[in-house]
Design an enzyme around this catalytic site. Structure first.
Site, PDB file in Angstrom:
ATOM      1  N   GLU A 172       0.844  -1.192   0.000  1.00 54.03           N
ATOM      2  CA  GLU A 172       0.000   0.000   0.000  1.00 54.03           C
ATOM      3  C   GLU A 172       0.880   1.244   0.000  1.00 54.03           C
ATOM      4  OE1 GLU A 172      -3.810   1.846   2.461  1.00 54.03           O
ATOM      5  OE2 GLU A 172      -2.401   0.554   3.527  1.00 54.03           O
ATOM      6  N   LYS A 222      -9.886   1.860  -2.679  1.00 54.45           N
ATOM      7  CA  LYS A 222     -10.152   1.402  -1.312  1.00 54.45           C
ATOM      8  C   LYS A 222     -11.586   1.716  -0.908  1.00 54.45           C
ATOM      9  CE  LYS A 222      -7.711   1.565   3.152  1.00 54.45           C
ATOM     10  NZ  LYS A 222      -6.530   2.184   3.804  1.00 54.45           N
ATOM     11  N   CYS A 273      -5.810  -2.852   2.614  1.00 56.14           N
ATOM     12  CA  CYS A 273      -5.619  -2.631   4.043  1.00 56.14           C
ATOM     13  C   CYS A 273      -6.911  -2.780   4.847  1.00 56.14           C
ATOM     14  CB  CYS A 273      -4.963  -1.274   4.267  1.00 56.14           C
ATOM     15  SG  CYS A 273      -4.196  -1.110   5.907  1.00 56.14           S
TER      16      CYS A 273
END
Length: 293
Positions: free
Chosen positions: A60, A129, A170
């Site tokens: 990331e 995301k 994440c």
């Protein structure tokens, strides 16, 4: 007379999928100079390919420090400088390159975005995301991605000659429903570039990966930046590969490194045959379903 259930192993081989492949995770020591991050990342991609990796994963925010104050400064459009480099090196190496994530600017908004490039250099997936990292743990850590970033609103799945892959970034790993939907869509590998920290990392990093893997009988991989104690946000490191049995089969330390794992899809099929939980779900009592494609 009731027909026997189809054998997952035979089905896998009948579809022409390759039974195993080598995957590499690059745990990059991300610094403040974007061009240097890109150069070092591409060099490690070449190193991983030379050791037989067919799928390579970056962490990331691999091109920039992970911090709310840096997202605007390092953001770029897609295609742009960073994705052009990823396209070029994936084509040069003839691999699938999962480009961690970068801060993306589009339509006046900013996103935390993962791009994937195939062996021909073409972009095959883009994941923004979905779940933004907004947390406040008193006396330990406060982080609010939503101060700058906007959330994505779509699922991201792509095909390879080996298996179908689902993408998250994440904080997305904390949401079991996303992994379940990817499993419903035929994914056998879930990839989460991520940068957990020194509070959430030791508590939940491995636990969440093993949970997603066991619940869905898939491989789960996470690629973290290397730990930099001098950074404003200190990443946990420990990039990891977990198999469908919930076993950790590869794990990095905290330093910059490349780790490897052989993804065995025959083993995945055997586990699903021995413990057929995906076929035993009680859809008459409960379900997880996507609201959009």
């Amino acid at each position: 007379m009731r027909r026997p259930a189809p054998c997952p192993i035979r089905m896998l081989l009948a579809r022409g999928a390759m039974a195993n492949f080598r995957l590499a995770l690059i745990q990059l020591n991300v610094q403040s100079v974007k061009s240097e991050n890109l150069q070092r990342a591409c060099g490690l991609v070449r190193e991983a390919t030379a050791k037989g990796a067919k799928v390579v994963v970056l962490p990331e925010c691999f091109n920039s420090p992970y911090s709310v104050k840096f997202f605007r400064e390092y953001a770029e459009e897609i295609p742009g400088e960073s994705t052009q480099k990823l396209s070029e090196v994936s084509k040069e190496c003839g691999i699938f390159l999962i480009g961690g994530s970068i801060p993306e600017q589009a339509g006046g908004k900013f996103y935390n975005t993962c791009t994937v490039f195939g062996p021909d250099g073409a972009m095959v997936a883009k994941h923004r995301k979905i779940h933004l990292f907004d947390i406040n743990i008193p006396e330990k850590i406060r982080f609010q991605e939503s101060e700058i970033l906007s959330p994505g609103d779509s699922f991201s799945v792509f095909d390879t000659p080996y298996c179908k892959v689902g993408l998250g970034i994440c904080y997305d790993i904390r949401f079991a429903e996303l992994a379940q939907i990817y499993c419903q869509r035929g994914c056998q590998l879930l990839v989460y570039p991520g940068a957990f920290n020194l509070t959430t990392g030791p508590a939940h990093w491995e636990l969440l990966q093993r949970g997603r893997a066991v619940d869905n009988q898939v491989y789960v991989v996470t690629a973290s930046p290397a730990r930099d104690e001098k950074a404003s946000y200190v990443a946990w490191g420990h990039s990891t590969v977990v198999n469908p049995w919930g076993e950790v089969i590869a794990k990095a330390g905290t330093e910059e490194t490349v780790i490897y794992a052989d993804i065995d899809l025959k083993k995945l099929a055997e586990i699903r045959q021995q413990l057929p939980i995906l076929a035993q779900k009680r859809s008459d009592l409960y379900c997880v379903e996507a609201k959009k494609q």
